[in-house]
Each structure stands twice: as C-alpha cells, then as structure tokens.
Design a protein around this motif. Structure first.
Motif, PDB file in Angstrom:
ATOM      1  N   TRP A 424       0.820  -1.212   0.000  1.00  0.00           N
ATOM      2  CA  TRP A 424       0.000   0.000   0.000  1.00  0.00           C
ATOM      3  C   TRP A 424       0.857   1.267   0.000  1.00  0.00           C
ATOM      4  O   TRP A 424       0.539   2.241  -0.687  1.00  0.00           O
ATOM      5  CB  TRP A 424      -0.911  -0.005   1.228  1.00  0.00           C
ATOM      6  N   GLY A 425       1.934   1.288   0.773  1.00  0.00           N
ATOM      7  CA  GLY A 425       2.728   2.504   0.921  1.00  0.00           C
ATOM      8  C   GLY A 425       3.334   2.980  -0.384  1.00  0.00           C
ATOM      9  O   GLY A 425       3.271   4.176  -0.721  1.00  0.00           O
ATOM     10  N   VAL A 426       3.920   2.068  -1.156  1.00  0.00           N
ATOM     11  CA  VAL A 426       4.510   2.441  -2.442  1.00  0.00           C
ATOM     12  C   VAL A 426       3.430   2.895  -3.417  1.00  0.00           C
ATOM     13  O   VAL A 426       3.594   3.886  -4.138  1.00  0.00           O
ATOM     14  CB  VAL A 426       5.319   1.261  -3.022  1.00  0.00           C
ATOM     15  N   ALA A 427       2.309   2.175  -3.445  1.00  0.00           N
ATOM     16  CA  ALA A 427       1.219   2.550  -4.349  1.00  0.00           C
ATOM     17  C   ALA A 427       0.680   3.937  -4.017  1.00  0.00           C
ATOM     18  O   ALA A 427       0.365   4.734  -4.915  1.00  0.00           O
ATOM     19  CB  ALA A 427       0.104   1.513  -4.275  1.00  0.00           C
ATOM     20  N   GLY A 471       4.084  19.454 -19.298  1.00  0.00           N
ATOM     21  CA  GLY A 471       2.824  19.634 -18.584  1.00  0.00           C
ATOM     22  C   GLY A 471       1.783  18.613 -18.992  1.00  0.00           C
ATOM     23  O   GLY A 471       1.003  18.124 -18.154  1.00  0.00           O
ATOM     24  N   ALA A 472       1.757  18.258 -20.287  1.00  0.00           N
ATOM     25  CA  ALA A 472       0.831  17.221 -20.743  1.00  0.00           C
ATOM     26  C   ALA A 472       1.176  15.878 -20.112  1.00  0.00           C
ATOM     27  O   ALA A 472       0.281  15.132 -19.674  1.00  0.00           O
ATOM     28  CB  ALA A 472       0.863  17.135 -22.264  1.00  0.00           C
ATOM     29  N   MET A 473       2.472  15.552 -20.072  1.00  0.00           N
ATOM     30  CA  MET A 473       2.885  14.308 -19.426  1.00  0.00           C
ATOM     31  C   MET A 473       2.488  14.297 -17.954  1.00  0.00           C
ATOM     32  O   MET A 473       2.044  13.265 -17.424  1.00  0.00           O
ATOM     33  CB  MET A 473       4.395  14.138 -19.557  1.00  0.00           C
ATOM     34  N   GLN A 474       2.628  15.434 -17.302  1.00  0.00           N
ATOM     35  CA  GLN A 474       2.256  15.505 -15.891  1.00  0.00           C
ATOM     36  C   GLN A 474       0.775  15.239 -15.700  1.00  0.00           C
ATOM     37  O   GLN A 474       0.369  14.456 -14.819  1.00  0.00           O
ATOM     38  CB  GLN A 474       2.620  16.880 -15.332  1.00  0.00           C
ATOM     39  N   ASN A 475      -0.063  15.863 -16.513  1.00  0.00           N
ATOM     40  CA  ASN A 475      -1.505  15.660 -16.393  1.00  0.00           C
ATOM     41  C   ASN A 475      -1.902  14.232 -16.748  1.00  0.00           C
ATOM     42  O   ASN A 475      -2.782  13.643 -16.105  1.00  0.00           O
ATOM     43  CB  ASN A 475      -2.241  16.657 -17.289  1.00  0.00           C
ATOM     44  N   ILE A 476      -1.264  13.668 -17.783  1.00  0.00           N
ATOM     45  CA  ILE A 476      -1.608  12.308 -18.204  1.00  0.00           C
ATOM     46  C   ILE A 476      -1.264  11.300 -17.115  1.00  0.00           C
ATOM     47  O   ILE A 476      -2.102  10.483 -16.701  1.00  0.00           O
ATOM     48  CB  ILE A 476      -0.886  11.958 -19.520  1.00  0.00           C
ATOM     49  N   PHE A 477      -0.031  11.352 -16.615  1.00  0.00           N
ATOM     50  CA  PHE A 477       0.398  10.359 -15.631  1.00  0.00           C
ATOM     51  C   PHE A 477      -0.260  10.583 -14.270  1.00  0.00           C
ATOM     52  O   PHE A 477      -0.537   9.623 -13.551  1.00  0.00           O
ATOM     53  CB  PHE A 477       1.920  10.374 -15.503  1.00  0.00           C
ATOM     54  N   SER A 478      -0.503  11.838 -13.902  1.00  0.00           N
ATOM     55  CA  SER A 478      -1.153  12.079 -12.617  1.00  0.00           C
ATOM     56  C   SER A 478      -2.600  11.601 -12.631  1.00  0.00           C
ATOM     57  O   SER A 478      -3.083  11.023 -11.645  1.00  0.00           O
ATOM     58  CB  SER A 478      -1.085  13.565 -12.258  1.00  0.00           C
ATOM     59  N   LYS A 479      -3.311  11.802 -13.753  1.00  0.00           N
ATOM     60  CA  LYS A 479      -4.694  11.338 -13.832  1.00  0.00           C
ATOM     61  C   LYS A 479      -4.761   9.822 -13.909  1.00  0.00           C
ATOM     62  O   LYS A 479      -5.632   9.196 -13.276  1.00  0.00           O
ATOM     63  CB  LYS A 479      -5.383  11.966 -15.040  1.00  0.00           C
ATOM     64  N   SER A 480      -3.873   9.208 -14.677  1.00  0.00           N
ATOM     65  CA  SER A 480      -3.875   7.748 -14.751  1.00  0.00           C
ATOM     66  C   SER A 480      -3.506   7.132 -13.403  1.00  0.00           C
ATOM     67  O   SER A 480      -4.100   6.127 -12.988  1.00  0.00           O
ATOM     68  CB  SER A 480      -2.906   7.273 -15.834  1.00  0.00           C
ATOM     69  N   ALA A 481      -2.539   7.733 -12.702  1.00  0.00           N
ATOM     70  CA  ALA A 481      -2.183   7.241 -11.364  1.00  0.00           C
ATOM     71  C   ALA A 481      -3.318   7.474 -10.377  1.00  0.00           C
ATOM     72  O   ALA A 481      -3.533   6.666  -9.461  1.00  0.00           O
ATOM     73  CB  ALA A 481      -0.909   7.927 -10.874  1.00  0.00           C
ATOM     74  N   LYS A 482      -4.050   8.545 -10.563  1.00  0.00           N
ATOM     75  CA  LYS A 482      -5.181   8.831  -9.673  1.00  0.00           C
ATOM     76  C   LYS A 482      -6.265   7.763  -9.798  1.00  0.00           C
ATOM     77  O   LYS A 482      -6.767   7.236  -8.801  1.00  0.00           O
ATOM     78  CB  LYS A 482      -5.739  10.212 -10.008  1.00  0.00           C
ATOM     79  N   TYR A 483      -6.647   7.435 -11.044  1.00  0.00           N
ATOM     80  CA  TYR A 483      -7.716   6.465 -11.262  1.00  0.00           C
ATOM     81  C   TYR A 483      -7.303   5.050 -10.879  1.00  0.00           C
ATOM     82  O   TYR A 483      -8.129   4.280 -10.381  1.00  0.00           O
ATOM     83  CB  TYR A 483      -8.155   6.488 -12.732  1.00  0.00           C
ATOM     84  N   SER A 484      -6.033   4.691 -11.116  1.00  0.00           N
ATOM     85  CA  SER A 484      -5.613   3.305 -10.915  1.00  0.00           C
ATOM     86  C   SER A 484      -4.996   3.046  -9.545  1.00  0.00           C
ATOM     87  O   SER A 484      -5.038   1.907  -9.060  1.00  0.00           O
ATOM     88  CB  SER A 484      -4.609   2.909 -12.000  1.00  0.00           C
ATOM     89  N   LEU A 485      -4.418   4.051  -8.902  1.00  0.00           N
ATOM     90  CA  LEU A 485      -3.719   3.841  -7.628  1.00  0.00           C
ATOM     91  C   LEU A 485      -4.261   4.712  -6.498  1.00  0.00           C
ATOM     92  O   LEU A 485      -4.517   4.212  -5.399  1.00  0.00           O
ATOM     93  CB  LEU A 485      -2.217   4.121  -7.803  1.00  0.00           C
ATOM     94  N   PHE A 486      -4.431   6.014  -6.761  1.00  0.00           N
ATOM     95  CA  PHE A 486      -4.827   6.919  -5.680  1.00  0.00           C
ATOM     96  C   PHE A 486      -6.210   6.571  -5.132  1.00  0.00           C
ATOM     97  O   PHE A 486      -6.396   6.466  -3.907  1.00  0.00           O
ATOM     98  CB  PHE A 486      -4.785   8.371  -6.172  1.00  0.00           C
TER      99      PHE A 486
END
Length: 623
Positions: A424-427, A471-486
């Motif tokens: 959980w901590g790493v995710a 900035g596009a990479m930041q938004n893409i990876f942050s949103k994908s990480a949000k839906y799948s991990l956060f």
C-alpha cells in the motif's frame, strides 16, 4: 408434470423401540390426506399443503392409513409444483459462460457508459477550447469560473434535482434530467455559437476592463463570453450528474452485488477505451480546417459535427435506458438500510481533528485536489500560447485525451501487480512522486527556459513547446495514477478502521476535504492573479506552493502507511488468535437426560483427577 421423490432410509427408528415412544401423528382435519404408492400412475397433489422437513427434500403428502405414524421405507412423497418449477428454472441459459439475464443488464449498461464517457471527453475538451481561446479571455478565467459560476450552478441543480425526485418517477426523472443536456448541446452548436457575436457584451466588457485593469481579466471574461461559460458549466455538470447520479444510480438499481463485483471493474476499463476513441474523434474534426477554403470558420463547422455526435450518443443512452427498463427485471433487495452518519461541516471538522489517521487521510485528499488545479490551469495558459487557434488547441486536446486513456488502461492493468509486489505505501506514494518530478520539470522550463533554449533547439523545440509537452505528461500520468492507484489506496485506507471511525471518517472527508481540495487550488490562483496582476507573474509562487503541498502529501502518505501497516498487523494477529482459540466442546449425555460439557482440565472444577475426567469423557458411555 408432477414430480416425485422416492425416499428410503430418510428417517430411522431408535435401535431400542422399547425406550422410544412414537406418538401417532394426527393431522388437522383441514388437511386432506391422500395415499400414494409406488404403483400409482396418476397421483393427485394436495391443494394447500407444502411441508419442509428442515434440510431434507420438500414433500407434499404422507402415506397413511388407520395408523398415522411415519412410514419409513418404500414411501413416495409428492413435491410441490412450485418447488419443481423453481428447480427446473434454476439452470438459466448462458451465452459465453454468462447468464442471459445478466447479459441483458450488462450490455445496455456498458453501451450507456461508453456513450456517456465518449460524450464527456468531447465536452471536456471543447469547453476548455471555448473559454481559453476566446477573444478577450485566457486560462485565468478557469479559477473564477469554477468558484463563482460552476459551484453555485451545481448546488442549484442538485437542489432542483432533489425536488424533482420527490414528485417524479425514476423513469421520468431520468428523461427530465438528461434531455435538457442533449437539447442544450445541440442548440449550442447550431444556434448559440454561430450567433454569439450578436449577444456577447464585448464593448461593455472592454470598457469595464479599461476601468478595473488587466488583473480583473478573468472575472470580466465571464461576462464577456457568458454563453461559452454556460457551455463550460453544462459540460462539467454532465460529468457529475449524468455519470455519477443518473448512470451509477441506475446501474446500482438493476444489478446485484455479485454482478457488480464482476462487471463494474470492466466498466472502468471500458471508460478508458471510450477515452481513446473520443480523443481520436476530436482530433479528426479539429483538423477539418485544413481542408476548408479561406474565410470559412473551421471551428464552427468542427463544433457542429462534434455536437451532432453528442446529440446522437445522447439518444442512444436514452434508448438503452428504455430497453433496460422494458426487458430487465429488478433484483429483490432487503429494505433494511445501513445508517450513515449525517455530519454537518463543523462536526466533520471536529472529527477530522480528533484522529491522526483521519487527519493524514484528509491531507492526502486535499493535497491532490489543490495540486491538480495548480498545475492544470498554468499548463492550459501555456497551451494557449503555443496553440492560439481553436482548431489547433482542440486537436492537441484530442491527442491528450487518447494518451490519457491508454495510460490509464495500462496503469489499471499494472495496479494489482504494484499492490501485490510493493504494498500500500509504495502505491500511495506513486501519484505525489509523479506530480513532484513532472512539476519540477514543468515549472523549471517556464522559469529557466532562456538558458536552456539552445539545448532544446537542437531537438527542434522551444522552451514553451517543451513546457507544454512536460505539462501534458504531468496531467496524463497524474490522472492515470489517480484512477488506478490513488482512488483504490484511499478506499483501502478505510478498511482496517472500526465501523464508527470508518463511517464518520468517510462522511467527514466527503463533506469537507473533497470540496476543499477542488476549490482550494482555484482560490489560491485567484489570490495570486489579483495580487500579482496575471497568472504568468504568479508562476514562481505557484511552483513554490506546489512543492510545499506535494511534500506535505508525501509526509502524510508515509505516516498513513505506518499506521495502516500497524492496524493490518493487529487485525491479522487477532484473526490468528481467534483461530487458535477455537475449541469444540464434547457434549456428554448423562443418564438423567441432562447434557454437560466435558472440556478437559479447564472444565474440571470439582478438583478431581483431570486425567480420569478427560479419559472418561473421551470413552463411549453406555446408555
């Protein structure tokens, strides 16, 4: 067709009939008894009798004569026709291993979800193009628009929706809610946008801007392009109302818990597929300007085509809803409802402050909302500088949406492996780490783009274009990480808590932290714009604020990981102790008929020999 059950040895008499008394069974006079034998060709069933023998087969008659005792062998009992029909219909037809009844639910729901998400991606990309690239506007309008227009409209809509829910049926409520959206988007593409130059108060907005100064460009732009702002609000409401309220409310209404566990994750994967296809659609229609002659408003034509698709998809959604209501039976549910604490704002704040675990979880939620808003608005301002044309801006957003869908789909497939491999901590730390690394790169390109311009020129890029891509990479990876991990990490964090803390903590975070995270970033940007005159002048300070917030997010996630791990260990230890403490007592039947527990030395309170007592209890006793 009557069904029969041949019972042999179903009941057994005591071995010593002298000590056992069998009382004659005398049925009530209202029961009409019929004799059934093995050779009966056309047995008759009872009219109103169906007995259940507590775990044995259900039967509908007794073999009886003058003596109404239970017959033991070679006796045939009649089964209820209703039970036979139920057992016959238990095996439902299947297609591809899935029951046809379930497919009748999942297929229309999946098609509805695809169409809703397809529309939402088109509307989300289009709303940004309209308000950011409009003449006299910029990305600075977004924080003011979210706080002073979008939020009041959302509150007003939900108040109206609640009142309609009290007077309308569920079907009428669905159509009454979604049809105005479809009508508005169709009217905007074919009426409001082509005539916007006639009813937008451009001259009045110019005079007001000259009096108040450029730092009020954002608030004045809301008045200048009010119809575009209305489209922005309706597109935002489509995401919150049609997806969250209408679709998921209907899905939860017609599906069972087992079906939801099996198919809801597939809806998440299907949503990302819709994201990819809709991104390609936006890209295609945005490039139509290249094939048009001079003097033609290419964006108006692209907008008409995309709004036509939105209207068509909207009618497909209504058709799927109608079909599901006509041909899908509703599952039976218990009327008992689990009580959820209805906490006010002040009660939620007090509860948040009382628990370190909940405080850390609240910090994580608020930090995500603020960080995303701070980066996204700054990135869109640079995006307009790089792509000032609406068609170019929209084309880039189409590629952005498709890339977001692919990245999220991939991260969802990898998320289970990350949880199993690293825990959980790493995710929970991946999302803030991605935001921190890409944020440093994004703001560094904005603040220190001049010295590294010659290096970037060798790759055919300017500092502005590099900042747009980062900035596009930041938004893409942050949103994908949000839906799948956060989101999974956030929900998992509630699991080891006790029921009271779990319910109250979730209610407090829903009441306080989610709105605070969404509006906190907008309020910070408004303060910066009004203080320093523009979003560009505020960029260094926004970068510093982002760094502080993400570091606080990482610290809260690390603290939460320690507490989460400790609670999980305590829970596992308790489960092991419970399994180790399970003992099966031996019940001994005394001669006087009273039962006593023989549990070995611990139960020997008379002070006798424990060995004798235990051996006595383990040996068979003569009756």
């Amino acid at each position: 067709m009557a069904a029969f059950l041949q019972t042999k040895g179903l009941f057994s008499l005591p071995t010593n009939p002298k000590n056992a008394k069998i009382k004659a069974f005398k049925p009530p006079q209202s029961l009409r008894l019929r004799n059934f034998t093995q050779n009966s060709l056309k047995p008759k069933s009872f009219d109103n009798l169906c007995l259940n023998s507590n775990g044995f087969q259900k039967f509908n008659g007794f073999s009886g004569g003058e003596n109404y005792g239970l017959s033991l062998k070679n006796t045939t009992f009649h089964i209820c026709k209703a039970e036979a029909a139920a057992s016959a219909s238990a095996e439902e037809p299947k297609f591809l291993g899935i029951e046809v009844t379930t497919l009748k639910k999942i297929v229309p729901l999946g098609l509805m979800f695809f169409c809703i998400l397809f529309n939402y991606t088109i509307l989300r990309d289009t709303k940004d193009v309209l308000v950011v690239t409009a003449k006299g506007s910029s990305a600075e309008i977004i924080p003011f628009l979210k706080t002073w227009v979008n939020l009041p409209m959302a509150i007003g809509f939900m108040v109206l929706y609640t009142k309609m829910a009290n007077v309308l049926s569920k079907k009428a409520l669905f159509y009454t809610t979604i049809l105005p959206f479809i009508a508005f988007f169709g009217a905007f593409g074919f009426v409001l946008y082509p005539l916007s130059n006639y009813f937008h108060p451009t001259a009045f907005a110019d005079n007001l801007l000259s009096v108040l100064g450029p730092r009020f460009l954002g608030p004045i732009a809301i008045l200048r392009i009010w119809s575009f702002c209305l489209f922005y609000v309706m597109a935002e409401l489509w995401g919150s109302v049609v997806i969250s309220v209408l679709f998921w409310g209907f899905a939860n209404q017609i599906t069972t818990i087992d079906e939801a566990k099996k198919f809801y994750p597939l809806f998440g994967l299907g949503a990302n597929v819709a994201l990819v296809f809709s991104g390609r659609t936006v890209k295609y229609f945005s490039n139509m300007r290249q094939h048009l002659g001079p003097g033609v408003d290419g964006w108006a034509i692209s907008l008409k085509a995309m709004m036509s698709i939105v209207v068509m998809m909207g009618f497909v959604i209504c058709l799927c809803y109608w079909w599901a209501n006509q041909y899908v039976p509703l599952p039976t549910r218990s009327k008992k409802k689990k009580e959820k604490p209805n906490m006010g704002t002040m009660e939620s704040i007090k509860f948040l402050a009382s628990s370190k675990y909940i405080r850390d979880l609240a910090t994580v939620v608020v930090a995500y909302g603020i960080s995303i808003n701070l980066v996204e608005v700054t990135w869109k301002s640079k995006l307009k500088a790089q792509f000032p044309s609406p068609n170019e801006y929209s084309s880039f957003m189409g590629d952005f949406s498709s890339a977001t869908g692919v990245a999220t789909f991939t991260m969802m497939l990898l998320s289970q492996w990350i949880f199993n491999k690293y825990g959980w901590g790493v995710a929970a730390s991946i999302t803030p780490t991605v935001l921190l690394i890409t944020g440093i790169g994004f703001f560094s390109l904005i603040l220190f783009g001049g010295p590294i311009a010659p290096v970037l020129a060798q790759f055919g890029m300017t500092p502005l274009l590099a900042a747009v891509y980062v900035g596009a990479m930041q938004n893409i990876f942050s949103k994908s990480a949000k839906y799948s991990l956060f989101d999974p990490c956030k929900e998992m964090a509630y699991i080891p808590l006790d029921e009271e803390t779990k319910l109250k903590g979730k209610a407090a975070i829903d009441v306080v932290c989610n709105p605070l995270g969404k509006s906190g970033g907008a309020l910070i940007q408004q303060f910066m714009i009004l203080t320093f005159g523009s979003l560009a002048n505020s960029t260094p300070y926004l970068g510093g604020i982002l760094l502080v917030i993400v570091l606080a997010w990482l610290a809260a996630a690390r603290s939460l990981d320690k507490q989460f791990t400790e609670l999980r260990r305590e829970e596992e230890l308790e489960e092991e102790m419970e399994r180790a403490a399970v003992k099966i007592p031996v019940v001994s039947q005394e001669s006087d008929g009273n039962g006593s527990l023989m549990g070995g030395p611990a139960l020997n309170t008379a002070g006798g020999d424990s060995t004798n007592s235990s051996s006595e209890s383990s040996s068979p006793r003569k009756m």
